[in-house]
Structure formats: C-alpha cells, structure tokens
Design a protein around this motif. Sequence first.
Motif, PDB file in Angstrom:
ATOM      1  N   GLY A 245       0.783  -1.223   0.000  1.00  8.51           N
ATOM      2  CA  GLY A 245       0.000   0.000   0.000  1.00  8.51           C
ATOM      3  C   GLY A 245       0.814   1.271   0.000  1.00  8.51           C
ATOM      4  O   GLY A 245       0.267   2.361   0.184  1.00  8.51           O
ATOM      5  N   ARG A 246       2.096   1.174  -0.236  1.00  8.86           N
ATOM      6  CA  ARG A 246       2.969   2.342  -0.129  1.00  8.86           C
ATOM      7  C   ARG A 246       2.915   3.262  -1.343  1.00  8.86           C
ATOM      8  O   ARG A 246       3.356   4.406  -1.276  1.00  8.86           O
ATOM      9  N   MET A 247       2.386   2.787  -2.448  1.00  3.93           N
ATOM     10  CA  MET A 247       2.472   3.565  -3.685  1.00  3.93           C
ATOM     11  C   MET A 247       1.257   3.278  -4.556  1.00  3.93           C
ATOM     12  O   MET A 247       0.648   2.212  -4.461  1.00  3.93           O
ATOM     13  N   SER A 248       0.884   4.225  -5.399  1.00  5.98           N
ATOM     14  CA  SER A 248      -0.227   4.022  -6.324  1.00  5.98           C
ATOM     15  C   SER A 248       0.114   2.919  -7.323  1.00  5.98           C
ATOM     16  O   SER A 248       1.287   2.651  -7.612  1.00  5.98           O
ATOM     17  N   ALA A 249      -0.928   2.308  -7.865  1.00  6.62           N
ATOM     18  CA  ALA A 249      -0.727   1.238  -8.849  1.00  6.62           C
ATOM     19  C   ALA A 249       0.029   1.746 -10.068  1.00  6.62           C
ATOM     20  O   ALA A 249       0.871   1.035 -10.636  1.00  6.62           O
TER      21      ALA A 249
END
Length: 292
Positions: A245-249
């Motif tokens: 969940g640390r970064m956008s897809a």
Amino acid sequence: MIAAERAAMSEFHDLAELALNSANQSWGNLGYWEQETSYSDANRALANILGQEARLKSDSRVFDAGFGCGDQLLLWLEHFDVAAVCGVNLSQSQTRRAKQILSEAGFGASAAAIGVGDATDPESWARAMQSSSIDCVLALDCVYHFPDRERFFRLAAGNLNHAGTISLTDFMLADDFDTAGWRAGPLALMLRLSKIKRSNLVIRKAYHRQLEAAGFAEIEMTDISSHVMPCFGAWLRAYRRQNPGRMSAQNWLKYRVTGWFLHWAYRNNILRYSVIRAVKKTGLAQITEENS
C-alpha cells in the motif's frame, strides 16, 4: 504517500520515490547494490561513489546538475565537507523539498544556493552560480534525461575554474550494439516511455569524443553496471510484496517496468552504466550566454 504522489503528478520527476525510501530519506537514483539491502542505502552508496570519484574535499565548490530532493546535497556538505554547493533541478516539487532539507540541516543560501532550472540553459547556470566560482560539476544519475547532453558538457567546461572537473554517472550503449538489430526497437520504445532522447545514448568511444569536444581531457570511465542495472528490479519485487500500500498502482507499474527494462538491457548487452570523471582542458575560454 499516495497523496504526495498526486500533489506532484503533473511533473515527470516528482516525489514518487519517497515511497521507496527509509524514514526521513528522499533519494531518487538507481542505487549501487553491492552489499546494500535498502533503497536509501543503495542510493547513498551510488552518491558516495560519485563523490569519491570527484575527489571532493573541504575547499571544493560544487555545481550539482539535477540534485533531486536534496539528500545528495547533504552528503556533499556533511560527509565530504565541501565549501559550498549550488545547482539546478527541473522539478519544482523536488526543489522545494531540497530547500526544506537543507534549511532543517542548518545550511543557508551562502552554503547551498539551489533553484529550479535547466542544466542545459546558460541563464539557469548564471542564476545558480550568482557570480561565484566552481571547481567541480556533479551529475548523479540524471544526464541521460537532459534535452542536450553535449550542450551540458560545454556549459560545464565553460563555467568551471581552471583545471576544474566534471563527474557523473550515466548510461552508454554497449560497444557492440547494432542500431539495425532486433534490440533497437524495444530500446526505442522504452526510451520514449522514460522520456530519454535516443541521441543521449552512444557507445563509449563516442561519449569520450563528446567530452573531448566540449573541452575535457584526462577522461576516466568505470563500468559499474553489474551493481546497478540488474539489482533494482530484484529489490523492488521483494519490497512491493512487503509494502503493497505504499504507492499508487500507476507508480508501482512504472518502477516495475523500469526494473524489468534495466535487467533486460543488461542481460542482452544493450546498455552499460558508468561513473565518469574528466578534467577541464588548460586554457579553455569561459563560455558566456552569447557564445554557448
């Protein structure tokens, strides 16, 4: 972290790498992965190699072309104890963060004069240098993105003091790369996606000639590909599994493609990554805005 990405999404070079870093770190290069196991440590290791290659010392006055979010500026000032740094970066979001980092570390404008600018533009150099002198130009993992690398070389040579040096890390084409072969198509596609001009990639001998033509001699090139190109993607895969969940897809995809491409280009002997140092030729005239 995704909110920070959205705030700077209009820029190609933004704050996305914050999601890859350890706490309170904001590095943004490919890293040097010999023994390092974290992105921040590997990035610092690559910057440290560049500083050592540049032979920075306490009286060095440095121009940093593309300083990212500022972590490398602190390395030059604190670890290498240079006298002063100035520099430019195209990214507004990164430059704001760099100024904040420097301010929090206690470095004012007299020690670190940085701003938004283009390292291939004479006016950007003049604004950053503010009539001060420089004896070392550094470019950490960024020159392949410049719109005109040869122009950057000429400006670097023209603005350096007598016997000043340039040190950088950069990509080159492998010496046996065939521009008409099967590898040319995939390479061209990846360069377009990465906003890298095809003309910025040349073989080692041509790169050497470009530096000489710009006014440099005593050119040293050291291939460090094996500790850079195949390593980033391998680290990223493990990191993503641990931090989904640390970064956008969208940004995960960008970095995954980057990692895959670097490994492919290394395995198929398409690109090589080197640390480079050269010395300004004796007697080279100062470059002005008019004759650059």
